[in-house]
Design a protein around this motif. Structure first.
Motif, PDB file in Angstrom:
ATOM      1  N   SER A 854       3.764  15.636  14.410  1.00 18.60           N
ATOM      2  CA  SER A 854       4.608  15.859  13.235  1.00 18.60           C
ATOM      3  C   SER A 854       6.030  16.147  13.665  1.00 18.60           C
ATOM      4  O   SER A 854       6.985  15.653  13.062  1.00 18.60           O
ATOM      5  CB  SER A 854       4.061  17.039  12.415  1.00 18.60           C
ATOM      6  N   ALA A 855       6.178  16.988  14.695  1.00 15.68           N
ATOM      7  CA  ALA A 855       7.515  17.347  15.143  1.00 15.68           C
ATOM      8  C   ALA A 855       8.271  16.143  15.673  1.00 15.68           C
ATOM      9  O   ALA A 855       9.494  16.092  15.611  1.00 15.68           O
ATOM     10  CB  ALA A 855       7.427  18.424  16.225  1.00 15.68           C
ATOM     11  N   LYS A 856       7.555  15.157  16.200  1.00 22.42           N
ATOM     12  CA  LYS A 856       8.220  14.013  16.800  1.00 22.42           C
ATOM     13  C   LYS A 856       8.095  12.770  15.945  1.00 22.42           C
ATOM     14  O   LYS A 856       8.259  11.662  16.433  1.00 22.42           O
ATOM     15  CB  LYS A 856       7.612  13.714  18.185  1.00 22.42           C
ATOM     16  N   ALA A 857       7.850  12.938  14.670  1.00 20.72           N
ATOM     17  CA  ALA A 857       7.635  11.761  13.810  1.00 20.72           C
ATOM     18  C   ALA A 857       8.837  10.843  13.798  1.00 20.72           C
ATOM     19  O   ALA A 857       8.711   9.628  13.808  1.00 20.72           O
ATOM     20  CB  ALA A 857       7.306  12.202  12.392  1.00 20.72           C
ATOM     21  N   GLN A 858      10.024  11.444  13.798  1.00 23.03           N
ATOM     22  CA  GLN A 858      11.230  10.633  13.733  1.00 23.03           C
ATOM     23  C   GLN A 858      11.476   9.871  15.039  1.00 23.03           C
ATOM     24  O   GLN A 858      12.263   8.937  15.065  1.00 23.03           O
ATOM     25  CB  GLN A 858      12.441  11.518  13.399  1.00 23.03           C
ATOM     26  N   PRO A 867      12.395   3.700  10.239  1.00 26.21           N
ATOM     27  CA  PRO A 867      11.392   3.714   9.171  1.00 26.21           C
ATOM     28  C   PRO A 867      11.808   4.607   8.014  1.00 26.21           C
ATOM     29  O   PRO A 867      12.604   5.517   8.158  1.00 26.21           O
ATOM     30  CB  PRO A 867      10.152   4.277   9.869  1.00 26.21           C
ATOM     31  N   SER A 868      11.229   4.327   6.878  1.00 26.69           N
ATOM     32  CA  SER A 868      11.426   5.199   5.723  1.00 26.69           C
ATOM     33  C   SER A 868      10.682   6.486   5.967  1.00 26.69           C
ATOM     34  O   SER A 868       9.696   6.538   6.682  1.00 26.69           O
ATOM     35  CB  SER A 868      10.891   4.525   4.453  1.00 26.69           C
ATOM     36  N   PRO A 869      11.142   7.563   5.340  1.00 28.16           N
ATOM     37  CA  PRO A 869      10.446   8.830   5.524  1.00 28.16           C
ATOM     38  C   PRO A 869       9.032   8.723   5.007  1.00 28.16           C
ATOM     39  O   PRO A 869       8.750   8.005   4.047  1.00 28.16           O
ATOM     40  CB  PRO A 869      11.286   9.813   4.719  1.00 28.16           C
ATOM     41  N   PRO A 870       8.099   9.420   5.647  1.00 25.30           N
ATOM     42  CA  PRO A 870       6.707   9.321   5.226  1.00 25.30           C
ATOM     43  C   PRO A 870       6.501   9.896   3.839  1.00 25.30           C
ATOM     44  O   PRO A 870       7.246  10.760   3.398  1.00 25.30           O
ATOM     45  CB  PRO A 870       5.962  10.137   6.288  1.00 25.30           C
ATOM     46  N   SER A 871       5.470   9.411   3.200  1.00 24.50           N
ATOM     47  CA  SER A 871       5.155   9.910   1.861  1.00 24.50           C
ATOM     48  C   SER A 871       4.644  11.325   1.945  1.00 24.50           C
ATOM     49  O   SER A 871       3.846  11.677   2.787  1.00 24.50           O
ATOM     50  CB  SER A 871       4.085   9.008   1.220  1.00 24.50           C
ATOM     51  N   LYS A 872       5.152  12.172   1.105  1.00 26.54           N
ATOM     52  CA  LYS A 872       4.696  13.559   1.070  1.00 26.54           C
ATOM     53  C   LYS A 872       3.608  13.758   0.026  1.00 26.54           C
ATOM     54  O   LYS A 872       3.047  14.825  -0.069  1.00 26.54           O
ATOM     55  CB  LYS A 872       5.863  14.491   0.769  1.00 26.54           C
ATOM     56  N   VAL A 905      -7.496  15.709   9.824  1.00 25.19           N
ATOM     57  CA  VAL A 905      -7.392  14.283  10.153  1.00 25.19           C
ATOM     58  C   VAL A 905      -6.020  13.782   9.734  1.00 25.19           C
ATOM     59  O   VAL A 905      -5.530  14.096   8.642  1.00 25.19           O
ATOM     60  CB  VAL A 905      -8.509  13.475   9.458  1.00 25.19           C
ATOM     61  N   THR A 906      -5.422  13.000  10.619  1.00 29.71           N
ATOM     62  CA  THR A 906      -4.064  12.499  10.400  1.00 29.71           C
ATOM     63  C   THR A 906      -4.040  10.988  10.579  1.00 29.71           C
ATOM     64  O   THR A 906      -4.753  10.447  11.433  1.00 29.71           O
ATOM     65  CB  THR A 906      -3.087  13.160  11.371  1.00 29.71           C
ATOM     66  N   LEU A 907      -3.165  10.321   9.807  1.00 25.14           N
ATOM     67  CA  LEU A 907      -3.071   8.858   9.830  1.00 25.14           C
ATOM     68  C   LEU A 907      -1.616   8.434  10.024  1.00 25.14           C
ATOM     69  O   LEU A 907      -0.697   9.049   9.473  1.00 25.14           O
ATOM     70  CB  LEU A 907      -3.610   8.289   8.509  1.00 25.14           C
ATOM     71  N   TRP A 908      -1.395   7.364  10.817  1.00 26.63           N
ATOM     72  CA  TRP A 908      -0.099   6.697  10.937  1.00 26.63           C
ATOM     73  C   TRP A 908      -0.301   5.213  10.627  1.00 26.63           C
ATOM     74  O   TRP A 908      -1.304   4.613  11.033  1.00 26.63           O
ATOM     75  CB  TRP A 908       0.466   6.801  12.351  1.00 26.63           C
ATOM     76  N   GLY A 914       9.011  -0.437  10.372  1.00 21.82           N
ATOM     77  CA  GLY A 914       9.010   1.011  10.525  1.00 21.82           C
ATOM     78  C   GLY A 914       7.601   1.553  10.588  1.00 21.82           C
ATOM     79  O   GLY A 914       6.615   0.811  10.705  1.00 21.82           O
ATOM     80  N   VAL A 915       7.511   2.868  10.490  1.00 25.26           N
ATOM     81  CA  VAL A 915       6.225   3.535  10.591  1.00 25.26           C
ATOM     82  C   VAL A 915       6.137   4.599   9.509  1.00 25.26           C
ATOM     83  O   VAL A 915       7.127   5.260   9.175  1.00 25.26           O
ATOM     84  CB  VAL A 915       6.035   4.160  11.993  1.00 25.26           C
ATOM     85  N   ALA A 916       4.950   4.771   8.956  1.00 25.71           N
ATOM     86  CA  ALA A 916       4.680   5.828   7.981  1.00 25.71           C
ATOM     87  C   ALA A 916       3.709   6.814   8.598  1.00 25.71           C
ATOM     88  O   ALA A 916       2.622   6.438   9.019  1.00 25.71           O
ATOM     89  CB  ALA A 916       4.105   5.228   6.703  1.00 25.71           C
ATOM     90  N   GLY A 917       4.111   8.073   8.605  1.00 29.53           N
ATOM     91  CA  GLY A 917       3.233   9.080   9.165  1.00 29.53           C
ATOM     92  C   GLY A 917       4.035  10.133   9.900  1.00 29.53           C
ATOM     93  O   GLY A 917       5.245  10.005  10.074  1.00 29.53           O
ATOM     94  N   PRO A 918       3.394  11.239  10.247  1.00 26.45           N
ATOM     95  CA  PRO A 918       1.952  11.471  10.118  1.00 26.45           C
ATOM     96  C   PRO A 918       1.546  11.812   8.683  1.00 26.45           C
ATOM     97  O   PRO A 918       2.260  12.525   7.986  1.00 26.45           O
ATOM     98  CB  PRO A 918       1.711  12.645  11.061  1.00 26.45           C
ATOM     99  N   ILE A 919       0.425  11.297   8.242  1.00 22.70           N
ATOM    100  CA  ILE A 919      -0.124  11.534   6.907  1.00 22.70           C
ATOM    101  C   ILE A 919      -1.409  12.327   7.099  1.00 22.70           C
ATOM    102  O   ILE A 919      -2.370  11.834   7.682  1.00 22.70           O
ATOM    103  CB  ILE A 919      -0.405  10.209   6.183  1.00 22.70           C
ATOM    104  N   THR A 920      -1.401  13.572   6.634  1.00 24.17           N
ATOM    105  CA  THR A 920      -2.604  14.418   6.746  1.00 24.17           C
ATOM    106  C   THR A 920      -3.525  14.124   5.578  1.00 24.17           C
ATOM    107  O   THR A 920      -3.125  14.210   4.404  1.00 24.17           O
ATOM    108  CB  THR A 920      -2.215  15.899   6.767  1.00 24.17           C
ATOM    109  N   LEU A 921      -4.767  13.767   5.888  1.00 27.88           N
ATOM    110  CA  LEU A 921      -5.726  13.346   4.865  1.00 27.88           C
ATOM    111  C   LEU A 921      -6.565  14.541   4.422  1.00 27.88           C
ATOM    112  O   LEU A 921      -7.437  15.012   5.165  1.00 27.88           O
ATOM    113  CB  LEU A 921      -6.623  12.238   5.414  1.00 27.88           C
TER     114      LEU A 921
END
Length: 1422
Positions: A854-858, A867-872, A905-908, A914-921
């Motif tokens: 998460s800290a290194k998502a950017q 990439p666009s910012p991940p969906s919150k 559990v986390t998804l990218w 670009g990339v979306a994530g990390p997405i916590t499920l």
């Protein structure tokens, strides 16, 4: 001119010369004092030669050449003494005035000498101490009396350890001489000894001199003299030819009769039946007479007479003469043969004997023994003695036969010898006498592992029972390891084997150079006197050998193998057993099945040793300690380790392989079929393997102490001078310490001499390394033999190799066994060998991986735009209703397998934009999620990342139930209903599967992934600095042009303990292919300074590919920058070389150049050879620079290989030369282009040099080298010149050669390099008698030719060569012809022994000539 013969001799050396010049008395002016210098001369490279002590003055030697001539007769050098140097070879002596009193000097036949240890040489026993070996009985008597054999002279003790014979000459009259034996009675003091000599010589003796005129003042000097003295009264010393060789016996060995009857008229004390009249007829053919001393030996039923010298007045044994003697032999019984020979002395020792006639003066019986043979080392068969049988009733009493003597030198390093070898064969009918083994059927005698065959003519000896063999200890390599001798009797068709397997060396074993060998026990004799029958020997090794003594030799070798290899079978060692038949390892499966199909990483192929008794062991499975290998009714299986069926007896074979036999049921052995399945005894032996190569785990771990054995009893050792030898003893002097540098890369340090490392540098291999990169060696393991090879990391393709004398040198791997070493562990680097420690369990307090991600998502950016910012907004579709779908809404379905998880559990999701994530499920209600066989659905918003190509899913492993079996992930676009399926079926668990809790899954199209899943091998190098190790968790993220791998915990290393100082950890990471790698992110989470970590570098390789990426770090983590502590660092790859990835520094040094070598783009353009480069500048040249070998994935077709080289100080470059050594299976190479670019200082342009030609012996002109000129900014390119070499072979007998000939042209503008004269342009067969051969060499202009260096490699049956001259013709502005006269031999055994000569141009000014009757230059294909 006065020449004083040598008094330094050995009884084993019959080849001596004498001077027949008579010396006249000279009167000297007493007013001019004569300055005498006492000098000691030693032989180059021969520490066993104890020196010649001489007095040098203007009376003894008028000129320096006279001294050289005299030394040539006294120092055994093949081509005579041509050079005298100081002990270290720094200065050559050219005149008598340069010699200094009391100094020592080295004699050689060439200017270059081999230094010796003068201290060791001066302590060598004198010849009289070693020339006559002492029998065991006599030695026992000596030891018993040793305390009494002490002579006190001037308060100094002189101990006579060996009875000494002394030859005493009368001063000025060499005809009067006596042989006396020194004893305690006559050696009470010097005066008593002089009285004894006076009585013995029958005139008053006041003074004693050595044969070269030095006074013997006391008993100490007498003991140390060379075996001969001159007895004088009050008169001064009178020079004369006091040559003890002239009056010595022929070379003899222990075990032979030493009886000598020096005078024909000597009175006999035996019966009258032993008096004989001997008539010797010399042939009347040219040069039939001899200057040697002739002796005769008579053999009868009661024994032999021993050698009796035939003395007389006047010149004896001259052409056409008959010489008559009377000798007394004692009662030898009925005569059946004689031996007549000579001691090969004098200026013309060759002799042609016509006939010998004998008459018994008591019985009147007469015998006529025709000879009609040469007794000469350079005539007939080379023998200097002949055996003649007695004829009775027209038939010989015994037939004359030619025995075939097979002499096998051992396989040990430095086993060969250059000394003269003598043999005496003993049988029921007498002996052959001492014979020199002179003419082998091989070009060079007594080489390592070689069997030489010699003919030996003698009267038939009946059944043989022993031989006596030895050598004279002369020559630079005089020690000898004799394996065995086999004597073939052509009359009885019986082979007699005489095993030895010992050294004949003053510095090895028991120090003996003569041995008595008895016939092997397995040779049988029949009851008949002359008929024998060979016994067929049945060996326990399931074979039948016809060689006598085979089983005895085999058992001896097995004992040696067990002594050398038993360390492997110590308790606690972990072993692997490799079958050379199936090419796999024995493995024991959990169900008890055993096969031989495992690979070296198979965990079921490891076995722990438990020793029961002696060589009986139990081999327990390392993975399942309750199971062990067992033999049950001949079938190999797995049983409980306590069962007696598991007790196996280990039999080591001479080839170091092991046979495993049941201790309970002898005869049952572990065997396998070719298919890898076990076999019982009922099937038989065909197609089975019962021999296994034993490999020990953990040999080269850091800190291990090892022996690098080179044979069963030798090891690599460090010599005091820093050189290394493979002929060392397996003792503490040969211990080495292992320093692990990287994966399979080590440094080897001498344990006895710390900070001295094995290294390869500047073409030398020695132990003078300091721990730099030249000391780094890659360990190559050989599964087929259990050996290892040491390849230099700095000089790829170069290995630590051994020469026949055991000395180390860098060699290229050609398949020879001289690069193989067998490691023997004295102390393991850790408490247990590799493989005995389990992988460490999960560490407590593991940092949650998802938090770091998460800290290194950017930073998880694959490519621009960002990439666009991940969906919150993440909603679980089970409990949340959502409004009408938008374009960025997706449904995520996760199917769990048979094991669920409660972890986060986390998804990218990765797209091409670009990339979306990390997405916590489902973080809030995770206890109801991811249950076994449950499918969970989530709704997410994903904005503008383009076309999806992969996802990454994982968990943080923070709960008690962290194991998770992921079955499948599905993404469905809510609006368009487009569905993407990601089948997984993987464990995400630290304890199951591959140990990873994250996995990547690619998008599939038409059932196939659009990008493959790749396994990356990651090598983490921890530095050598103090406290460089850490126990902190380390994370790594790999970035490529197709995204990143995510920040992954480096969890499962091949090392039991990770990130230790100086160690290399290897991890594996699976990810969807990242394409070309761009950087890595390294993260170290250290809570305090003691957990800081020093990383040296990171290397990443992709499985199945040869390329690698190197990321240099060389800093501490965490580190501080501008007051901020950073726990992570981004590393970028070094500039890469295709296929090889040679290291190129970012900060280039002065004189660094980047060179790119482009190979042709067709299939056969590549090479397997080792490629080298020479560079020429205005100031100097550099080379050879070894670029590498095709065997290491270099110089492949259509490749551009890049290297960094340093050419500092060369000045402006004007040409390069590039080529190869023609090694490997396919050395031919098509070179397209060479590009040069200066790195520092930065050059404004790249130099492109087009080549476009074959470098191959089977293509074009057959040259493997080419030169290319480099243009200068202000000057034009130097021209390419074709040099036409006319090589004139001489017209002398044997002038032709079959060797490979090489030539180097040298001019005022450098040289053309060493070129092989491969293909003659005018003759099919090169270098024949009286022939002229024409060759072409193409090179950048050398301007004025000054000299040529020409040589050959000595290969082929006819390797000597007589070169008349070389004429070089070339055209540069005008036509030129340069003549290089030679008119000398290039032959090891002719002239001065050189096979390389430097020829100087006849005129420094090339002469213009008109071309006529010569081959046109246009006919040469450039």
């Amino acid at each position: 001119m006065s020449e004083t013969p040598s008094t330094n001799y050995s009884m084993l050396q019959p080849n001596s010369s004498e001077s027949d010049q008579s010396l006249s008395t000279r009167h000297f002016n007493v007013t001019e004092p004569v300055v005498a210098k006492r000098i000691c001369f030693y032989k180059s490279g021969d520490p066993q030669f104890n020196g010649i002590k001489m007095v040098i003055n203007n009376r003894s030697f008028k000129t320096f050449d006279a001294l050289l001539d005299n030394l040539s007769k006294r120092v055994p050098i093949p081509f005579g003494v041509r050079n005298i140097s100081t002990p270290r070879g720094m200065h050559s002596i050219t005149n008598l005035e340069d010699l200094e009193d009391g100094k020592s000097y080295i004699c050689s036949h060439q200017r270059r000498i081999k230094p010796i240890n003068l201290e060791q040489a001066s302590k060598r026993p004198l010849p009289w101490q070693i020339s006559r070996p002492v029998s065991p009985h006599r030695r026992a008597v000596q030891l018993a009396r040793e305390k009494d054999d002490v002579i006190v002279q001037e308060d100094r003790a002189v101990k006579i350890r060996t009875p000494k014979k002394l030859l005493v000459f009368k001063n000025g009259d060499i005809r009067i001489r006596r042989t006396i034996v020194l004893s305690k009675k006559t050696m009470q003091n010097f005066e008593v000894f002089l009285d004894y000599i006076s009585e013995f010589m029958q005139y008053p003796v006041v003074k004693l001199y050595t044969t070269d005129g030095r006074k013997v003042p006391n008993l100490q000097s007498l003991i140390l003299c060379s075996g001969a003295v001159v007895a004088a009264g009050r008169e001064p010393f009178k020079p004369g030819n006091y040559d003890p060789h002239r009056y010595s016996l022929p070379a003899k060995l222990s075990g032979l009769s030493n009886r000598v009857y020096p005078k024909a008229n000597a009175k006999s004390e035996s019966r009258n039946t032993g008096k004989w009249k001997v008539s010797v007829l010399t042939s009347d053919m040219p040069s039939a007479g001899t200057s040697s001393q002739v002796y005769i030996t008579l053999y009868g039923d009661y024994g032999s007479s021993g050698p009796v010298f035939l003395y007389g007045e006047g010149e004896l044994f001259q052409r056409g003469n008959e010489d008559i003697f009377t000798i007394d032999t004692g009662d030898i019984g009925e005569l059946y043969k004689i031996r007549i020979g000579h001691n090969n002395s004098g200026e013309s020792p060759s002799w042609h004997c016509e006939e010998v006639q004998l008459q018994n003066l008591y019985s009147g019986e007469q015998f006529s023994l025709p000879a009609h043979r040469w007794l000469s080392q350079d005539q007939d068969d080379g023998e200097i003695c002949r055996e003649l049988p007695v004829f009775r009733r027209g038939q010989p009493a015994l037939p004359v036969t030619i025995y075939e003597v097979h002499v096998t030198t051992g396989e040990l390093w430095n086993a060969g010898t250059e000394a003269d070898v003598y043999i005496s064969i003993h049988g029921e009918e007498g002996d052959t006498g001492s014979r020199q083994l002179l003419r082998s059927k091989k070009p060079r005698k007594f080489l390592k592992g070689q069997t030489d065959i010699f003919p030996l003519e003698a009267v038939h000896l009946g059944n043989l029972y022993k031989i006596v063999i030895g050598h004279n200890g002369l020559g630079s390599g005089n020690g000898w390891f004799l394996e065995k001798i086999v004597v073939k009797d052509p009359i009885t068709d019986l082979d007699y084997s005489f095993p030895c397997h010992r050294w004949l060396d003053l510095g090895e074993d028991d120090g003996k150079i003569v041995r008595e060998l008895n016939v092997a026990e397995t040779t049988m004799f029949s009851a008949s006197k002359h008929k024998t029958m060979q016994k067929r020997v049945h060996c326990h090794c399931d074979c039948i050998k016809n060689q006598p003594g085979y089983c005895q030799e085999l058992e001896l070798k097995k004992e040696e193998s067990w002594a050398a290899e038993r360390w492997k079978f110590q308790k606690g060692n972990t072993l692997q057993f490799y079958s050379r038949l199936t090419r796999g390892f024995i493995r024991l499966s959990p169900d008890g099945r055993v096969d031989a199909l495992g690979d070296k990483k198979d965990k079921y192929g490891l076995f722990d040793v438990t020793v029961k008794r002696g060589n009986v062991c139990v081999f327990k499975s390392h993975q399942m300690p309750q199971l062990a290998l067992a033999l049950d009714n001949g079938n190999v299986t797995g049983k409980d380790h306590e069962a007696t069926l598991c007790e196996l007896q280990v039999h080591l074979q001479p080839n170091r392989c092991a046979i495993l036999e049941s201790a309970r049921n002898p005869g049952h052995m572990i065997k396998f079929r070719l298919q890898g399945k076990g076999s019982d005894d009922a099937i038989g032996y065909a197609g089975l393997s019962k021999e296994f190569v034993v490999h020990v785990k953990g040999v080269f771990h850091n800190g291990a102490i090892i022996l690098l054995t080179t044979s069963l009893c030798q090891a690599l050792c460090l010599r005091p001078d820093g050189s290394c030898s493979g002929a060392g003893k397996q003792s503490e002097e040969s211990y080495w310490k292992v320093h692990k540098v990287g994966s399979r890369v080590c440094m080897i340090e001498s344990l006895k001499n710390p900070r001295m490392y094995l290294r390869i540098k500047d073409g030398k291999c020695n132990g003078t390394g300091t721990g730099d990169v030249y000391c780094h060696f890659k360990i190559e393991k050989n599964l087929e033999s259990g050996s290892v090879s040491l390849e230099s990391v700095q000089n790829r393709g170069m290995y630590v190799g051994l020469q026949p004398d055991g000395q180390t040198k860098p060699v290229v791997h050609t398949g020879e066994r001289n690069i193989l070493f067998y490691p023997h562990v004295i102390k393991f680097g850790r408490e247990k060998p590799m493989g005995t420690s389990a992988i460490p369990s999960q560490e407590k307090g593991v940092i949650r991986e998802s938090e770091h991600q998460s800290a290194k998502a950017q930073k998880s950016v694959a490519q621009s735009p960002p990439p666009s910012p991940p969906s919150k907004e993440i909603k679980n579709t089970r409990s949340t209703r959502y409004s009408l779908p938008s374009d960025d809404e997706w449904k995520v379905s996760v199917l769990t397998g048979n094991t669920g998880t409660q972890a986060n559990v986390t998804l990218w999701i990765y797209g091409d934009k670009g990339v979306a994530g990390p997405i916590t499920l489902g973080k809030d209600n995770r206890k109801q999620l991811f249950l076994p066989w449950q499918e969970d659905e989530f709704q997410v918003k994903i904005k503008s990342i383009g076309e999806f190509y992969k996802i990454r899913i994982g968990h943080d492993g923070t709960t008690e139930q962290s194991e998770w079996k992921l079955q499948k992930v599905t993404l469905q676009h809510v609006k368009s209903m487009r569905t993407l399926n990601f089948p997984a079926n993987k464990w995400l668990s630290r304890s199951c599967g591959d140990g990873d809790i994250v996995c990547e899954l690619p998008v599939e199209e038409a059932g196939k992934p659009i990008y493959p899943i790749v396994r990356y091998h990651i090598y983490i190098y921890t530095g050598h600095l103090q406290q460089a190790e850490t126990d902190s968790p380390i994370y790594l993220c790999i970035y490529g042009n197709r995204g990143d791998s995510g920040l992954r915990l480096l969890h499962k290393s091949v090392m039991p303990v990770k990130f230790q100082r100086g160690m290399v950890d290897m991890f594996e990471m699976e990810a969807v292919s990242l394409g070309k790698l761009q950087k890595v992110l390294l993260h170290c989470e250290a809570s305090n300074k003691s957990q800081y970590w020093y990383c040296e570098k990171v290397i990443i390789r992709q499985a199945g590919k040869d390329s690698e990426y190197i990321f240099n770090c060389e800093r501490w983590l965490p580190f501080m920058s501008q007051g901020i502590i950073h726990s992570e660092i981004e590393l970028y790859p070094e500039e890469l070389q295709i296929n090889h990835q040679l290291k190129m520094q970012d900060e280039a040094n002065e004189g660094d150049w980047k060179i790119t070598v482009v190979t042709g783009d067709f299939k056969t353009a590549g090479t397997t050879a080792t490629v080298s480069l020479y560079a020429y500048g205005e100031n100097k040249s550099s080379g050879p620079i070894i670029l590498g070998s095709g065997k290491h994935q270099l110089f492949n077709p259509n490749s551009a290989d890049t290297f960094k080289i340093n050419l500092e100080g060369l000045g402006q470059l004007y040409k390069i030369r590039i080529g190869h050594d023609n090694s490997g299976n396919d050395p031919s190479w098509y070179l397209e282009e060479v590009r040069l670019e200066r790195m520092a200082p930065i050059f404004d342009r790249e130099i492109c040099l087009a080549v476009n030609c074959w470098l191959a012996e089977d293509q074009n002109d057959g040259d493997t080298w080419t030169e290319v000129a480099i243009g200068k900014s202000e000057k034009a390119l130097l021209p390419m010149v074709i040099y036409e070499l006319h090589v004139y072979t001489g017209s002398k007998l044997g002038a032709e050669t079959d060797s490979n000939v090489y030539a180097t042209l040298i001019g005022t503008r450098g040289d053309a390099g060493k070129r092989k004269l491969h293909s003659s342009k005018n003759n099919k067969v090169k270098f024949q008698h009286g022939q002229v051969d024409i060759f072409f060499i193409k090179a950048v202009s050398l301007k004025d030719l000054k000299k040529i260096v020409i040589s050959h490699d000595g290969t082929g049956p006819g390797n000597g060569w007589f070169l008349d001259k070389v004429i070089v013709k070339f055209k540069e502005e005008d036509d030129h012809e340069v003549v290089f006269p030679c008119n000398r031999w290039l032959d090891e055994y002719q002239d001065d022994g050189k096979t390389e000569r430097e020829l100087i141009a006849k005129s420094n000014i090339s002469q213009v000539f008109k071309t006529s009757n010569n081959i046109s230059f246009s006919s040469f294909s450039a």
